[in-house]
Design a protein around this motif. Structure first.
Motif, mmCIF file in Angstrom:
data_model
loop_
_atom_site.group_PDB
_atom_site.id
_atom_site.type_symbol
_atom_site.label_atom_id
_atom_site.label_comp_id
_atom_site.label_asym_id
_atom_site.label_seq_id
_atom_site.Cartn_x
_atom_site.Cartn_y
_atom_site.Cartn_z
ATOM 1 N N UNK A 49 0.838 -1.203 0.000
ATOM 2 C CA UNK A 49 0.000 0.000 0.000
ATOM 3 C C UNK A 49 0.877 1.258 0.000
ATOM 4 N N UNK A 50 1.976 1.245 0.749
ATOM 5 C CA UNK A 50 2.917 2.371 0.725
ATOM 6 C C UNK A 50 3.455 2.584 -0.691
ATOM 7 N N UNK A 51 3.836 1.472 -1.332
ATOM 8 C CA UNK A 51 4.353 1.551 -2.697
ATOM 9 C C UNK A 51 3.275 2.069 -3.648
ATOM 10 N N UNK A 52 2.056 1.611 -3.446
ATOM 11 C CA UNK A 52 0.946 2.043 -4.298
ATOM 12 C C UNK A 52 0.746 3.558 -4.208
ATOM 13 N N UNK A 53 0.797 4.088 -2.987
ATOM 14 C CA UNK A 53 0.604 5.521 -2.803
ATOM 15 C C UNK A 53 1.728 6.318 -3.448
ATOM 16 N N UNK A 54 2.960 5.801 -3.349
ATOM 17 C CA UNK A 54 4.103 6.472 -3.979
ATOM 18 C C UNK A 54 3.970 6.474 -5.499
ATOM 19 N N UNK A 55 3.635 5.315 -6.036
ATOM 20 C CA UNK A 55 3.595 5.154 -7.493
ATOM 21 C C UNK A 55 2.446 5.940 -8.108
ATOM 22 N N UNK A 56 1.307 5.928 -7.438
ATOM 23 C CA UNK A 56 0.107 6.536 -8.009
ATOM 24 C C UNK A 56 -0.010 8.034 -7.728
ATOM 25 N N UNK A 57 0.909 8.552 -6.905
ATOM 26 C CA UNK A 57 0.859 9.986 -6.575
ATOM 27 C C UNK A 57 1.141 10.808 -7.827
ATOM 28 N N UNK A 58 0.503 11.912 -7.932
ATOM 29 C CA UNK A 58 0.723 12.788 -9.077
ATOM 30 C C UNK A 58 -0.476 13.691 -9.271
ATOM 31 N N UNK A 59 -0.361 14.539 -10.242
ATOM 32 C CA UNK A 59 -1.462 15.458 -10.536
ATOM 33 C C UNK A 59 -1.697 15.461 -12.044
ATOM 34 N N UNK A 60 -2.699 14.706 -12.529
ATOM 35 C CA UNK A 60 -3.661 13.948 -11.726
ATOM 36 C C UNK A 60 -3.047 12.625 -11.262
ATOM 37 N N UNK A 61 -3.608 11.992 -10.214
ATOM 38 C CA UNK A 61 -3.086 10.694 -9.752
ATOM 39 C C UNK A 61 -3.305 9.615 -10.809
ATOM 40 N N UNK A 62 -2.435 8.623 -10.780
ATOM 41 C CA UNK A 62 -2.535 7.509 -11.731
ATOM 42 C C UNK A 62 -3.006 6.258 -11.000
ATOM 43 N N UNK A 63 -3.210 5.178 -11.775
ATOM 44 C CA UNK A 63 -3.527 3.881 -11.155
ATOM 45 C C UNK A 63 -2.637 2.803 -11.747
ATOM 46 N N UNK A 64 -1.327 3.081 -11.770
ATOM 47 C CA UNK A 64 -0.405 2.086 -12.335
ATOM 48 C C UNK A 64 -0.274 0.872 -11.427
ATOM 49 N N UNK A 65 -0.506 1.044 -10.144
ATOM 50 C CA UNK A 65 -0.443 -0.083 -9.210
ATOM 51 C C UNK A 65 -1.762 -0.213 -8.463
ATOM 52 N N UNK A 66 -2.359 -1.410 -8.572
ATOM 53 C CA UNK A 66 -3.548 -1.762 -7.794
ATOM 54 C C UNK A 66 -3.164 -2.859 -6.827
ATOM 55 N N UNK A 67 -3.817 -2.868 -5.682
ATOM 56 C CA UNK A 67 -3.542 -3.874 -4.650
ATOM 57 C C UNK A 67 -4.835 -4.538 -4.227
ATOM 58 N N UNK A 68 -4.834 -5.865 -4.226
ATOM 59 C CA UNK A 68 -5.975 -6.635 -3.736
ATOM 60 C C UNK A 68 -5.490 -7.581 -2.650
ATOM 61 N N UNK A 69 -6.066 -7.464 -1.453
ATOM 62 C CA UNK A 69 -5.760 -8.422 -0.387
ATOM 63 C C UNK A 69 -6.717 -9.599 -0.566
ATOM 64 N N UNK A 70 -6.204 -10.694 -1.092
ATOM 65 C CA UNK A 70 -7.068 -11.820 -1.449
ATOM 66 C C UNK A 70 -6.222 -13.062 -1.674
ATOM 67 N N UNK A 71 -6.901 -14.199 -1.736
ATOM 68 C CA UNK A 71 -6.290 -15.491 -2.047
ATOM 69 C C UNK A 71 -6.393 -15.701 -3.556
ATOM 70 N N UNK A 72 -5.264 -15.722 -4.239
ATOM 71 C CA UNK A 72 -5.270 -15.869 -5.697
ATOM 72 C C UNK A 72 -5.926 -17.168 -6.143
ATOM 73 N N UNK A 73 -5.941 -18.176 -5.266
ATOM 74 C CA UNK A 73 -6.585 -19.448 -5.612
ATOM 75 C C UNK A 73 -8.092 -19.282 -5.788
ATOM 76 N N UNK A 74 -8.647 -18.221 -5.195
ATOM 77 C CA UNK A 74 -10.097 -18.012 -5.216
ATOM 78 C C UNK A 74 -10.525 -16.967 -6.245
ATOM 79 N N UNK A 75 -9.590 -16.440 -7.018
ATOM 80 C CA UNK A 75 -9.906 -15.346 -7.928
ATOM 81 C C UNK A 75 -9.840 -15.774 -9.390
#
Length: 278
Positions: free
Chosen positions: A87-113
């Motif tokens: 999440x820290x990395x996500x905030x760093x990467x996506x910061x900007x004006x306008x903000x980007x969404x180059x990094x998304x984070x999902x807390x989940x079990x990949x076996x279930x997705x």
């Protein structure tokens, strides 16, 4: 200034978030940025690609993927301790004006997705897979291989060798057939235990899987799963015995295959012929 120049070291991230690698999660972290960049490079040119990463841990491979021209990275993490680090990395990467969404984070079990439903095409998976779930994750992704442009995955070396094995070798088995029936499989890079923290007891390896243009329908894939489970479940038996529950000698005769052969001698094309008869 690059992304890496602006971020804390991976060792610092691990210390601050208490990310001691857990055996129960199959965790072994790569910390050398140069080596991690080589792993990311195994995926080829990622320009415009939507990349899914499973098990980012402290985010080493995530950083390397973000340093490429990929359209974006979606990180799937089951370990709640690692989520704040990503999440820290996500905030760093996506910061900007306008903000980007180059990094998304999902807390989940990949076996279930259904990972393919998470990102648009062209999409790839690039991941240092947890040792304890690497094989079942791979088989699940092979079932939907048509959805992926490429899979670049790190496994224990033994598993990697089983994926890329040729017929009539000790490593050739069910995993090789399923992988090579649906993809071109190449062992791209070996990594020694000392490159990881903590070091595992075995070497690791990166495998590249490029799906074939034509993929089996779900019913045919299920037939191949049944076939290979039976054939390699008793691999020292002749096929007429190991495939008895699926038709045995009669099935083999229809396929033009000698019933006295053993599973490890069959080429992928011969397994395909049998699966289609099933």
């Amino acid at each position: 200034m690059s992304l890496a120049d602006d971020l804390p070291s991976l060792r610092d991230v691990i210390a601050r978030h208490g990310l001691d690698a857990r055996k129960s999660l199959g965790q072994h972290f790569l910390l050398d940025p140069t080596l991690i960049a080589r792993v990311a490079a195994c995926a080829g040119d990622l320009t415009g690609r939507h990349v899914v990463e499973v098990g980012p841990g402290p985010g080493g491979l995530t950083r390397a993927l973000l340093a490429t021209p990929a359209a974006g990275v979606t990180a799937i993490e089951i370990d709640s301790r690692a989520v704040p680090a990503i999440e820290e990395l996500r905030l760093d990467v996506n910061a900007g004006d306008p903000p980007t969404e180059r990094l998304r984070l999902l807390e989940a079990d990949a076996m279930q997705l259904d990972l393919a439903a998470l990102v648009p095409s062209p999409r790839q998976i690039v991941a240092n897979l947890p040792y304890n779930v690497g094989t079942p994750l791979l088989i699940g992704w092979l079932r939907q291989a048509a959805s992926w442009e490429r899979l670049t995955l790190m496994f224990q070396l033994e598993v990697a060798e089983r994926i890329a094995a040729a017929p009539d070798t000790d490593a050739y088995g069910r995993l090789a057939v399923l992988a090579q029936w649906t993809c071109r499989a190449d062992l791209l890079m070996r990594i020694p235990p000392g490159a990881f923290s903590p070091p595992p007891k075995v070497f690791s390896a990166v495998v590249g899987l490029v799906p074939h243009a034509v993929q089996p329908e779900p019913d045919l894939f299920r037939a191949m799963e049944r076939l290979t489970a039976a054939a390699f479940g008793q691999r020292r038996k002749m096929l007429r015995g190991s495939l008895k529950s699926l038709g045995g000698a009669a099935l083999l005769e229809r396929a033009g295959i000698d019933p006295e052969r053993r599973a490890e001698t069959l080429a992928i094309e011969e397994f395909d012929r049998l699966a289609r008869l099933l």
